[in-house]
Design a protein around this motif. Structure first.
Motif, mmCIF file in Angstrom:
data_model
loop_
_atom_site.group_PDB
_atom_site.id
_atom_site.type_symbol
_atom_site.label_atom_id
_atom_site.label_comp_id
_atom_site.label_asym_id
_atom_site.label_seq_id
_atom_site.Cartn_x
_atom_site.Cartn_y
_atom_site.Cartn_z
ATOM 1 N N THR A 157 -24.097 17.101 11.869
ATOM 2 C CA THR A 157 -22.635 17.065 11.900
ATOM 3 C C THR A 157 -22.097 15.704 11.470
ATOM 4 O OG1 THR A 157 -22.656 18.659 13.727
ATOM 5 C CG2 THR A 157 -20.622 17.447 13.366
ATOM 6 N N ALA A 158 -22.799 14.625 11.850
ATOM 7 C CA ALA A 158 -22.312 13.280 11.537
ATOM 8 C C ALA A 158 -22.621 12.846 10.107
ATOM 9 C CB ALA A 158 -22.922 12.275 12.515
ATOM 10 N N ARG A 159 -23.724 13.322 9.542
ATOM 11 C CA ARG A 159 -24.163 12.797 8.247
ATOM 12 C C ARG A 159 -23.984 13.764 7.080
ATOM 13 N NH1 ARG A 159 -23.915 8.926 11.127
ATOM 14 N NH2 ARG A 159 -25.594 7.397 11.525
ATOM 15 N N ARG A 160 -23.822 15.028 7.345
ATOM 16 C CA ARG A 160 -23.657 15.992 6.264
ATOM 17 C C ARG A 160 -22.183 16.319 6.047
ATOM 18 N NH1 ARG A 160 -27.857 16.507 2.980
ATOM 19 N NH2 ARG A 160 -26.956 18.496 2.337
ATOM 20 N N SER A 161 -21.895 17.053 5.007
ATOM 21 C CA SER A 161 -20.524 17.470 4.715
ATOM 22 C C SER A 161 -20.542 18.906 4.220
ATOM 23 C CB SER A 161 -19.895 16.544 3.665
ATOM 24 O OG SER A 161 -20.654 16.576 2.462
ATOM 25 N N GLY A 162 -19.354 19.474 4.104
ATOM 26 C CA GLY A 162 -19.239 20.819 3.570
ATOM 27 C C GLY A 162 -19.541 21.898 4.597
ATOM 28 N N PHE A 163 -20.052 23.027 4.110
ATOM 29 C CA PHE A 163 -20.250 24.206 4.951
ATOM 30 C C PHE A 163 -21.243 23.945 6.078
ATOM 31 C CE2 PHE A 163 -23.033 27.845 5.837
ATOM 32 C CZ PHE A 163 -22.118 28.698 6.414
ATOM 33 N N ILE A 164 -22.364 23.284 5.758
ATOM 34 C CA ILE A 164 -23.422 23.134 6.772
ATOM 35 C C ILE A 164 -22.916 22.303 7.944
ATOM 36 C CG2 ILE A 164 -24.453 21.048 5.787
ATOM 37 C CD1 ILE A 164 -26.320 24.071 7.280
ATOM 38 N N ARG A 165 -22.069 21.323 7.691
ATOM 39 C CA ARG A 165 -21.508 20.515 8.775
ATOM 40 C C ARG A 165 -20.568 21.349 9.639
ATOM 41 N NH1 ARG A 165 -17.933 14.939 8.161
ATOM 42 N NH2 ARG A 165 -17.383 14.769 10.376
#
Length: 589
Positions: free
Chosen positions: A395-403
């Motif tokens: 949640t802190a390091r990714r972006s987009g749908f997966i976050r």
């Protein structure tokens, strides 16, 4: 020619990494769906099917309509809403008052508030509830016995009433509100209060028109969280409310599933759906109340941080701190200790003995319960903080749908009481034929305990990761390290203290969880929480108290050893380093 070959090789390696990465994230999303999201969909399916999933019954609205035509459903909803409003208001008001005392005033003893609240968070709700039952039950409660010794003709107090339930739950959730509001009161600019005083506003008017509005987001956030926690509560309503005929969401759902023959699953899931809707409405209400408003109180200018002088009223507030300590920790702990040492609880003439502890440690049934709880706490606590750290990192390091999807999946347990979560997972494994062998197994109980503890461990993991700069991970990737190696060798090593704290706290919450084992404990495999609950129902309060005291002493011992290791470990490493260091003069030519 060589450059072309190198380019083609790099292109293929990049393609393999892309395919591998996409496959890995697909598996990760599928695991989130299977563990967190899919079981919750069983609540919706169960509301439209009157029976177990394995019965292959048709979908119908009849059961749902009958559930909302039942007067018990509306009574349960009314009781739950009243309990949330009253307990939530008292908890947030009390927690906010204590946070203000600790952060902004000169009240004597204010520095003890934070350790006191932390200790209260470590104590499982079931321990707190059983302690107050031993104090305030009308038959042989310690407070009532002392009152009779002083000449009282009737019970001094009856904890098994509306008043007792409200008192117990309000005290129990004040520490949560305190820690949610403490940072806001510490960070606010107290020069705003001085400006109000210079303008002629009194202390009371300043507090309600300046101090409280400046921490509005924290107050509404604390109110939402406490409301959700009260909605989810099972231990106190089951042990205290049911004795007074007070049913709330969690206890009524359990009543429909376990106390009815045949079980009324449709009514249970109808109440579960209502609960989820109410929790969603609470979050939407918070956003609506805070829309378009500014709460900036920290600026680049120097702000005052000196304690506010309160005059003689500080002694009244100090007395409130002492009263909270007495009610929320000292009295229930004293009742547990005294009760565990009595051969027959409430009979003072029998003297004190350690026979209950000896029986708990030597009797096969009780010793196996202690051993099972220890394994559940260790394994479940590790699994909870590990999953929380992984999902918080994504949640802190990714972006987009997966976050977004990870954040949503991990949020799901917040909206469900433990008893509803257990019911959802029970239906999930029965719905899929390949998973039916998991029903009635220790694995299923452990899995649900881990999921139920994720919201607690996630807060610790998020706080630890917020202190790490992404530059450290970027430097490792630049040096050729993969994502898994970065997570294990960089992130995990830097958050080890928080990981261990989260492991300990999650283990403590698992050892005191009653709702999940009540529904999912296999025959012959009962953790301490369920065993102690059954002992209390049978009237064996002394044995139940001894069980809990053993768990509490073991937990405090582990915490003490961890504190000693953190204190003396760096010193020992420093000495070892100095001892093995060779002076440069010895190797000089």
């Amino acid at each position: 020619m060589a450059a072309t070959i190198d380019f083609e090789r790099d292109r293929r390696a990049s393609l393999r990494r892309s395919v591998t990465g996409a496959g890995g994230w697909t598996i990760f999303a599928a695991a989130l769906t299977l563990v967190f999201v899919f079981p919750v969909t069983m609540i919706v399916i169960g509301a439209f099917r009157d029976g177990l999933p394995s019965d292959n019954l048709p979908f119908t609205l009849d059961g749902l309509i009958a559930a909302f035509q039942d007067e018990e459903t509306w009574t349960t909803m009314w009781n739950s809403v009243v309990l949330v409003l009253v307990c939530g208001t008292i908890s947030v008001a009390g927690g906010g008052l204590f946070a203000w005392i600790a952060a902004n005033t000169n009240v004597p003893g204010r520095r003890l508030l934070t350790p006191l609240m932390a200790i209260n968070l470590f104590v499982p709700p079931l321990f707190h509830t059983l302690g107050w039952i031993m104090l305030g039950n009308p038959q042989n409660g310690l407070l009532n016995q002392w009152a009779r010794m002083l000449g009282a003709t009737g019970p001094f107090m009856n904890i098994q009433t509306w008043g007792g339930l409200i008192l117990l739950m309000s005290l129990g959730y004040m520490p949560f509100a305190y820690f949610l509001l403490l940072g806001a009161f510490k960070n606010r600019d107290q020069s705003l209060d001085e400006a109000a005083a210079i303008s002629g506003a009194g202390a009371v008017r300043t507090f309600f028109t300046i101090t409280l509005p400046s921490v509005g987001p924290a107050i509404t956030g604390a109110a939402i969280l406490v409301a959700v926690l009260v909605f989810q509560a099972f231990d106190s309503p089951q042990l205290i409310g049911r004795q007074a005929g007070i049913f709330v969401f969690s206890t009524q759902i359990y009543h429909y599933v376990r106390d009815q023959a045949p079980a009324e699953y449709t009514k249970a899931f109808a109440l579960s759906l209502v609960l989820i809707v109410l929790v969603l409405l609470l979050f939407l209400a918070q956003r609506w109340m805070l829309r378009g408003r500014s709460f900036t109180t920290l600026t680049g200018k120097t702000s005052r941080r000196e304690p506010q002088e309160l005059g003689p009223v500080r002694w009244v507030l100090a007395a409130l701190v002492l009263l909270f300590l007495l009610l929320n920790l000292v009295l229930p702990l004293f009742a547990m200790i005294l009760g565990s040492l009595q051969p027959i609880f409430g009979v003072m003439s029998t003297g004190l003995t350690f026979d209950n502890y000896a029986q708990m440690l030597t009797d096969q049934e009780f010793s196996s319960s202690l051993a099972l709880t220890a394994w559940l706490a260790v394994i479940g606590g590790f699994g909870s903080i590990a999953v929380a750290l992984l999902t918080a990192y994504v949640t802190a390091r990714r972006s987009g749908f997966i976050r977004s999807y990870t954040s949503f999946a991990v949020w799901v347990p917040w909206a469900l009481p433990g008893i509803v979560l257990a019911l959802a997972y029970m239906f999930a494994v029965l719905y899929v034929p390949a998973f039916r062998s998991m029903y009635g197994s220790a694995f299923l109980m452990t899995l649900v305990l881990v999921v139920a503890t994720i919201p607690v461990s996630s807060r610790i993991a998020e706080g630890a990761l917020a202190q790490l700069s992404p530059e450290l991970e970027e430097a490792a990737r630049t040096s050729g390290a993969g994502s898994v190696r970065v997570l294990l060798s960089i992130v995990l090593r830097l958050v080890i203290p928080s990981f261990l704290a989260g492991w300990f706290l999650s283990a403590l919450f698992i050892s005191g969880n009653l709702a999940v084992p009540m529904l999912l404990a296999p025959p012959g495999l009962q953790p301490v929480s369920l065993t102690a609950f059954q002992q209390f129902l049978l009237g064996n309060m002394s044995q139940g108290a001894a069980l809990f005291m053993i768990i509490l002493v073991a937990a405090m011992s582990v915490l003490g050893l961890a504190a000693l290791a953190m204190k003396f470990g760096p010193r020992l490493r420093g000495r070892s380093t100095r001892a093995t260091t060779v002076p440069l003069t010895r190797i000089a030519p």
